[in-house]
Design a protein around this motif. Structure first.
Motif, PDB file in Angstrom:
ATOM      1  N   ARG A 248       0.830  -1.193   0.000  1.00 17.93           N
ATOM      2  CA  ARG A 248       0.000   0.000   0.000  1.00 17.93           C
ATOM      3  C   ARG A 248       0.869   1.249   0.000  1.00 17.93           C
ATOM      4  N   GLY A 249       0.633   2.153  -0.961  1.00 18.64           N
ATOM      5  CA  GLY A 249       1.389   3.387  -1.018  1.00 18.64           C
ATOM      6  C   GLY A 249       0.660   4.513  -0.315  1.00 18.64           C
ATOM      7  N   ALA A 250       1.265   5.679  -0.330  1.00 20.03           N
ATOM      8  CA  ALA A 250       0.702   6.829   0.382  1.00 20.03           C
ATOM      9  C   ALA A 250      -0.315   7.576  -0.457  1.00 20.03           C
ATOM     10  N   PHE A 251      -0.263   7.428  -1.779  1.00 22.67           N
ATOM     11  CA  PHE A 251      -1.173   8.158  -2.665  1.00 22.67           C
ATOM     12  C   PHE A 251      -2.477   7.375  -2.790  1.00 22.67           C
ATOM     13  N   LYS A 252      -3.578   8.006  -2.390  1.00 16.75           N
ATOM     14  CA  LYS A 252      -4.856   7.308  -2.275  1.00 16.75           C
ATOM     15  C   LYS A 252      -5.718   7.515  -3.525  1.00 16.75           C
ATOM     16  N   VAL A 253      -6.142   6.398  -4.109  1.00 17.05           N
ATOM     17  CA  VAL A 253      -7.012   6.427  -5.287  1.00 17.05           C
ATOM     18  C   VAL A 253      -8.263   5.615  -4.980  1.00 17.05           C
ATOM     19  N   LEU A 254      -9.428   6.195  -5.251  1.00 20.22           N
ATOM     20  CA  LEU A 254     -10.699   5.503  -5.027  1.00 20.22           C
ATOM     21  C   LEU A 254     -11.418   5.295  -6.359  1.00 20.22           C
ATOM     22  N   VAL A 255     -12.053   4.123  -6.491  1.00 19.55           N
ATOM     23  CA  VAL A 255     -12.867   3.803  -7.658  1.00 19.55           C
ATOM     24  C   VAL A 255     -14.198   3.257  -7.157  1.00 19.55           C
ATOM     25  N   PRO A 256     -15.314   3.927  -7.399  1.00 13.97           N
ATOM     26  CA  PRO A 256     -16.606   3.342  -7.013  1.00 13.97           C
ATOM     27  C   PRO A 256     -16.866   2.068  -7.820  1.00 13.97           C
ATOM     28  N   GLN A 257     -17.203   0.997  -7.127  1.00 16.78           N
ATOM     29  CA  GLN A 257     -17.457  -0.280  -7.795  1.00 16.78           C
ATOM     30  C   GLN A 257     -18.905  -0.300  -8.278  1.00 16.78           C
ATOM     31  N   HIS A 273       1.189  -0.174  -8.923  1.00 20.29           N
ATOM     32  CA  HIS A 273       2.155   0.890  -8.603  1.00 20.29           C
ATOM     33  C   HIS A 273       2.452   0.875  -7.104  1.00 20.29           C
ATOM     34  N   PRO A 274       3.723   0.764  -6.701  1.00 19.83           N
ATOM     35  CA  PRO A 274       4.050   0.663  -5.264  1.00 19.83           C
ATOM     36  C   PRO A 274       3.741   1.924  -4.474  1.00 19.83           C
ATOM     37  N   GLY A 275       3.582   3.055  -5.153  1.00 18.96           N
ATOM     38  CA  GLY A 275       3.294   4.288  -4.435  1.00 18.96           C
ATOM     39  C   GLY A 275       1.823   4.591  -4.286  1.00 18.96           C
ATOM     40  N   ILE A 276       0.964   3.660  -4.750  1.00 22.81           N
ATOM     41  CA  ILE A 276      -0.477   3.931  -4.784  1.00 22.81           C
ATOM     42  C   ILE A 276      -1.245   2.921  -3.936  1.00 22.81           C
ATOM     43  N   ASP A 277      -2.193   3.431  -3.194  1.00 23.79           N
ATOM     44  CA  ASP A 277      -3.171   2.615  -2.475  1.00 23.79           C
ATOM     45  C   ASP A 277      -4.504   2.804  -3.189  1.00 23.79           C
ATOM     46  N   LEU A 278      -4.882   1.829  -4.022  1.00 23.39           N
ATOM     47  CA  LEU A 278      -6.123   1.918  -4.788  1.00 23.39           C
ATOM     48  C   LEU A 278      -7.185   1.037  -4.155  1.00 23.39           C
ATOM     49  N   GLN A 279      -8.355   1.616  -3.936  1.00 23.20           N
ATOM     50  CA  GLN A 279      -9.465   0.876  -3.334  1.00 23.20           C
ATOM     51  C   GLN A 279     -10.716   0.993  -4.209  1.00 23.20           C
ATOM     52  N   PHE A 280     -11.389  -0.137  -4.413  1.00 25.77           N
ATOM     53  CA  PHE A 280     -12.724  -0.133  -4.996  1.00 25.77           C
ATOM     54  C   PHE A 280     -13.719   0.017  -3.855  1.00 25.77           C
ATOM     55  N   ILE A 281     -14.606   0.996  -3.959  1.00 22.25           N
ATOM     56  CA  ILE A 281     -15.575   1.283  -2.899  1.00 22.25           C
ATOM     57  C   ILE A 281     -16.910   0.650  -3.276  1.00 22.25           C
ATOM     58  N   GLN A 282     -17.363  -0.290  -2.469  1.00 22.60           N
ATOM     59  CA  GLN A 282     -18.585  -1.032  -2.745  1.00 22.60           C
ATOM     60  C   GLN A 282     -19.802  -0.350  -2.129  1.00 22.60           C
ATOM     61  N   GLN A 283     -20.950  -0.884  -2.451  1.00 23.73           N
ATOM     62  CA  GLN A 283     -22.217  -0.331  -1.957  1.00 23.73           C
ATOM     63  C   GLN A 283     -22.251  -0.323  -0.435  1.00 23.73           C
ATOM     64  N   GLY A 284     -22.625   0.825   0.129  1.00 19.04           N
ATOM     65  CA  GLY A 284     -22.759   0.955   1.581  1.00 19.04           C
ATOM     66  C   GLY A 284     -21.458   1.153   2.319  1.00 19.04           C
ATOM     67  N   GLN A 285     -20.329   1.071   1.646  1.00 18.00           N
ATOM     68  CA  GLN A 285     -19.030   1.220   2.292  1.00 18.00           C
ATOM     69  C   GLN A 285     -18.719   2.696   2.508  1.00 18.00           C
ATOM     70  N   PRO A 286     -18.197   3.076   3.688  1.00 21.21           N
ATOM     71  CA  PRO A 286     -17.810   4.477   3.896  1.00 21.21           C
ATOM     72  C   PRO A 286     -16.773   4.900   2.859  1.00 21.21           C
ATOM     73  N   ILE A 287     -16.860   6.161   2.427  1.00 25.20           N
ATOM     74  CA  ILE A 287     -15.951   6.663   1.396  1.00 25.20           C
ATOM     75  C   ILE A 287     -14.843   7.466   2.077  1.00 25.20           C
ATOM     76  N   PRO A 288     -13.615   6.972   2.094  1.00 18.41           N
ATOM     77  CA  PRO A 288     -12.539   7.674   2.792  1.00 18.41           C
ATOM     78  C   PRO A 288     -11.973   8.815   1.955  1.00 18.41           C
ATOM     79  N   PRO A 289     -11.169   9.677   2.555  1.00 24.56           N
ATOM     80  CA  PRO A 289     -10.504  10.739   1.794  1.00 24.56           C
ATOM     81  C   PRO A 289      -9.572  10.134   0.744  1.00 24.56           C
ATOM     82  N   ALA A 290      -9.331  10.883  -0.328  1.00 20.23           N
ATOM     83  CA  ALA A 290      -8.481  10.385  -1.400  1.00 20.23           C
ATOM     84  C   ALA A 290      -7.789  11.543  -2.101  1.00 20.23           C
ATOM     85  N   ASP A 291      -6.709  11.206  -2.803  1.00 16.23           N
ATOM     86  CA  ASP A 291      -6.047  12.170  -3.667  1.00 16.23           C
ATOM     87  C   ASP A 291      -6.693  12.204  -5.051  1.00 16.23           C
TER      88      ASP A 291
END
Length: 484
Positions: A248-257, A273-291
């Protein structure tokens, strides 16, 4: 022996048993031996697709398998592609072109016609290549779909093709899956199964041997190979969003699933990418801050737009942009950034118009004609960097408006996409934009990450194909032994 079987079909006891990977591995092994080989999947249901050189659309897994063979993807490799647009309906694509939108009941009747297209494509491949490795769909044990089957045993019986059956031990119940599948088949279908492949095994193989002995005694058929669980593979997913084990990298990327997310493989380079923390956000999941937030492609843009609104994404995005975050929309996600999305012909569902996110001054109208094209160009937003980009377009919409006067890319000499006046929002119809290292670096600099690290997706994909081929060597040896 270079080519044990001119045609061989790989079926699975379940979806995601590993059929696509086994086909790719066998294709690469035969290619290494100098055998001209092609992949073939009679019918595929997937929302991840690729554009072929002949201007058609096929499942992305078959494009990957073509790469394993060292050949260009062609529409004959996947003559029937179903792209679900709802729980009961799908877009039916025959020989790479949209034929109709059908519900499941109508398509069941249409299969007789679809089988003609399947046999045409298969015959052409058999004439051109010394070997054809065929992938089934789902499981042959789906007895409710046996009538007019073109995807599994119905095809194998029609062309008299031998079959191997793959089962995933990682999910548990592997012996029950195999025995249960055989019990659902006819005598002639069981007879054409050469043996079994136990996939994704990890642990002490000696502890599995009693089960293998029992299975072979019960069925009278051999376990051809036990394939290992391989971590960290970079292979295009056929459909489902799959976890990738990366730091998990420090740069936050979110993708709504999105419920009908399409071509989510667009972000695979970022997941690696080793510098990126990418998360798919599913239904009902809290949406965290992102870059960076990426709105992905969709097979039902208006339906997925409604889902975004229900999940609270508009308010989140307003705050995200207010605090300096970046927002990227790809294909359907790009359409959602505008003022409205209109579907007067009902090409993706009920006819009508939806208010979009209102972040770019443009409107989109969905049309019956689908744009399918491989493209090249450069990143207009990158300024002096002049980063090159390559990718493909798959969409049925036309967007118009003032936002397009500031394009994101120049593609084949024409402006494409849009960048907002403040530079925080970028949208494009271009799939695969992150797969070109220069474009990936330029996009990440725009988003706020200038790490100097590049991800070469082509090299990662090639290395993974070599790994799965090496792991499948015992399977090819077992098939050669049967042929003898």
């Amino acid at each position: 022996m270079n080519n044990p079987f001119p045609a061989l079909m790989v079926q699975g006891t379940t979806s995601d048993a590993g059929k696509s990977t086994v086909v790719a591995a066998l294709c690469r092994l035969l290619m290494r031996r100098g055998v001209t080989v092609a992949p073939f999947k009679p019918q595929n249901m997937a929302l991840n697709s690729a554009v072929t050189a002949d201007g058609g659309e096929i499942g992305r897994a078959q494009a990957l398998q073509a790469l394993a063979c060292g050949i260009a993807p062609h529409t004959d490799m996947n003559p029937v592609l179903l792209k679900p647009s709802s729980n009961t309906g799908a877009q039916v694509i025959i020989h790479g072109k949209v034929r109709a939108e059908m519900d499941a009941r109508d398509y069941q009747q249409y299969k007789t016609i679809a089988m003609g297209a399947v046999l045409e494509s298969y015959a052409r491949l058999r004439q051109q290549y010394a070997a054809v490795i065929v992938e089934g769909a789902g499981s042959p044990a789906e007895v409710n779909l046996r009538a007019r089957d073109i995807a599994n045993m119905g095809f194998a019986e029609a062309v008299d093709c031998p079959v191997i059956l793959v089962a995933d031990i990682d999910r548990g119940g592997v012996f029950a899956h195999i025995i249960g599948t055989l019990a659902c088949l006819s005598d002639s279908e069981r007879a054409r199964i050469l043996g079994f492949v136990i996939n994704r095994f990890r642990g002490d193989i000696s502890l599995l041997q009693p089960g293998i002995d029992w299975l072979e005694q019960q069925t009278g058929k051999p376990v051809l190979a036990v394939l290992p669980y391989l971590q960290g593979l970079f292979l295009d997913a056929e459909d489902a969003v799959e976890a990738m084990q990366t730091e998990r990298g420090a740069f936050k990327v979110l993708v709504p699933q999105l419920p009908r997310i399409s071509n989510h493989t667009d972000v695979d380079a970022l997941r690696a990418h080793p510098g990126i923390d990418l998360q798919f956000i599913q239904q009902g999941q809290p949406i965290p801050p992102a870059d960076l937030v990426i709105l992905p492609g969709s097979k039902n843009t208006r339906g997925d737009l409604a889902w975004l609104q229900q999940q609270g994404w508009p308010a989140y995005l307003a705050k995200h942009l207010r605090y300096g975050g970046k927002l990227l929309g790809i294909c359907g996600g790009f359409q959602m950034l505008g003022l409205s999305v209109c579907d007067p012909l009902g090409v993706e569902g009920d006819a009508g118009e939806s208010k979009a996110l209102g972040l770019l001054d443009m409107v989109t109208e969905l049309t019956a004609q689908k744009r399918l094209q491989q493209v090249r160009g450069h990143c207009a937003f990158a300024g002096a960097h002049d980063a090159r980009v390559a990718g493909y377009e798959i969409h049925m919409g036309v967007s118009q408006g003032a936002a397009l006067l500031q394009p994101a890319f120049m593609i084949d000499g024409r402006p494409e996409g849009a960048v907002s006046g403040d530079g925080q929002i970028l949208g494009s119809y271009l799939h695969g934009m992150f797969d070109t290292p220069a474009a990936c670096s330029a996009l990440l600099r725009w988003a706020g990450l200038d790490s100097g690290h590049t991800v070469d997706t082509a090299a990662l994909r090639e290395a993974s194909l070599e790994r799965i081929a090496d792991a499948a060597l015992p399977l090819l040896a077992a098939l050669e032994q049967i042929k003898r």
